[in-house]
Design a protein around this motif. Structure first.
Motif, mmCIF file in Angstrom:
data_model
loop_
_atom_site.group_PDB
_atom_site.id
_atom_site.type_symbol
_atom_site.label_atom_id
_atom_site.label_comp_id
_atom_site.label_asym_id
_atom_site.label_seq_id
_atom_site.Cartn_x
_atom_site.Cartn_y
_atom_site.Cartn_z
ATOM 1 N N ARG A 144 109.225 -35.526 16.521
ATOM 2 C CA ARG A 144 108.337 -35.373 18.180
ATOM 3 C C ARG A 144 109.311 -33.678 18.756
ATOM 4 N NH1 ARG A 144 108.687 -39.519 22.558
ATOM 5 N NH2 ARG A 144 111.068 -39.379 22.318
ATOM 6 N N PHE A 145 108.609 -32.715 19.894
ATOM 7 C CA PHE A 145 109.456 -31.787 19.644
ATOM 8 C C PHE A 145 108.905 -31.787 21.164
ATOM 9 C CE2 PHE A 145 106.246 -30.912 16.923
ATOM 10 C CZ PHE A 145 105.775 -29.497 17.557
ATOM 11 N N ASN A 146 109.953 -30.627 21.695
ATOM 12 C CA ASN A 146 108.749 -30.854 23.190
ATOM 13 C C ASN A 146 109.223 -29.166 23.450
ATOM 14 O OD1 ASN A 146 111.496 -30.043 24.823
ATOM 15 N ND2 ASN A 146 111.803 -32.464 24.315
ATOM 16 N N ASN A 147 108.353 -28.628 24.516
ATOM 17 C CA ASN A 147 108.568 -27.234 24.938
ATOM 18 C C ASN A 147 109.322 -26.578 25.316
ATOM 19 O OD1 ASN A 147 108.386 -29.213 27.310
ATOM 20 N ND2 ASN A 147 107.331 -27.100 28.668
ATOM 21 N N ASP A 148 110.187 -27.046 25.469
ATOM 22 C CA ASP A 148 111.887 -27.398 26.759
ATOM 23 C C ASP A 148 112.952 -26.836 25.179
ATOM 24 O OD1 ASP A 148 111.064 -27.360 28.686
ATOM 25 O OD2 ASP A 148 111.720 -29.021 29.083
ATOM 26 N N GLU B 42 94.191 -26.813 18.008
ATOM 27 C CA GLU B 42 95.200 -27.816 17.691
ATOM 28 C C GLU B 42 95.550 -27.855 16.925
ATOM 29 O OE1 GLU B 42 91.113 -29.932 15.931
ATOM 30 O OE2 GLU B 42 90.320 -30.131 17.838
ATOM 31 N N LEU B 43 96.530 -26.662 16.900
ATOM 32 C CA LEU B 43 98.161 -27.017 16.094
ATOM 33 C C LEU B 43 98.558 -27.763 16.306
ATOM 34 C CD1 LEU B 43 100.018 -25.539 13.781
ATOM 35 C CD2 LEU B 43 100.716 -24.051 15.848
ATOM 36 N N LEU C 26 103.025 -32.474 15.540
ATOM 37 C CA LEU C 26 102.058 -31.548 14.932
ATOM 38 C C LEU C 26 101.440 -31.942 13.998
ATOM 39 C CD1 LEU C 26 104.242 -29.179 12.701
ATOM 40 C CD2 LEU C 26 103.012 -28.253 14.963
ATOM 41 N N PHE C 27 99.979 -31.384 14.136
ATOM 42 C CA PHE C 27 98.387 -32.529 13.531
ATOM 43 C C PHE C 27 98.856 -31.518 12.071
ATOM 44 C CE2 PHE C 27 95.808 -31.047 17.742
ATOM 45 C CZ PHE C 27 94.986 -32.587 17.537
#
Length: 111
Positions: free
Chosen positions: A24-28, A60-61, A76-77
């Motif tokens: 998991r990662f975020n836009n920030d 769908e990346l 990520l998919f």
């Protein structure tokens, strides 16, 4: 700052830092790396680049797994792979399921 489309820069950051389909990662997090590495203009805000994350979700990346105000969490998919274009020598970061086309907008060659 290089003249690279922001989505390509985001792909590079993901490849180098978050390239696992169960991570998991975020836009920030990505935004901070983009700014720190001078991959985007310093006057941009997180709101300015939201459209690029949406574009990557639409292709769908990325899949958006949670959101809290401006923070969006992603997975990520599929992991990205780095492929260098033989024509322009630009690195493209793509998944196995994507079309193998150079992400350099001035090139567009098959990879």
């Amino acid at each position: 700052m290089a003249d690279i489309p922001i989505t390509n820069s985001i792909r590079k950051v993901i490849f180098e830092n978050f390239n696992e389909d169960d991570l998991r990662f975020n836009n920030d997090q990505i935004f901070e790396i983009l700014k720190k590495d001078d991959m985007i203009a310093q006057n941009l805000t997180i709101d300015d680049i939201e459209v690029y994350f949406k574009e990557l979700c639409d292709t769908e990346l990325l899949r958006n797994i949670a959101q809290n105000f401006t923070t969006q969490w992603f997975k990520l998919f599929d992991p990205l792979e780095k492929i260098q274009c033989n024509s322009c020598k630009t690195d493209s970061y793509i998944t196995q399921s994507e079309n193998k086309i150079c992400k350099n907008p001035d090139c567009g060659s098959n990879l």
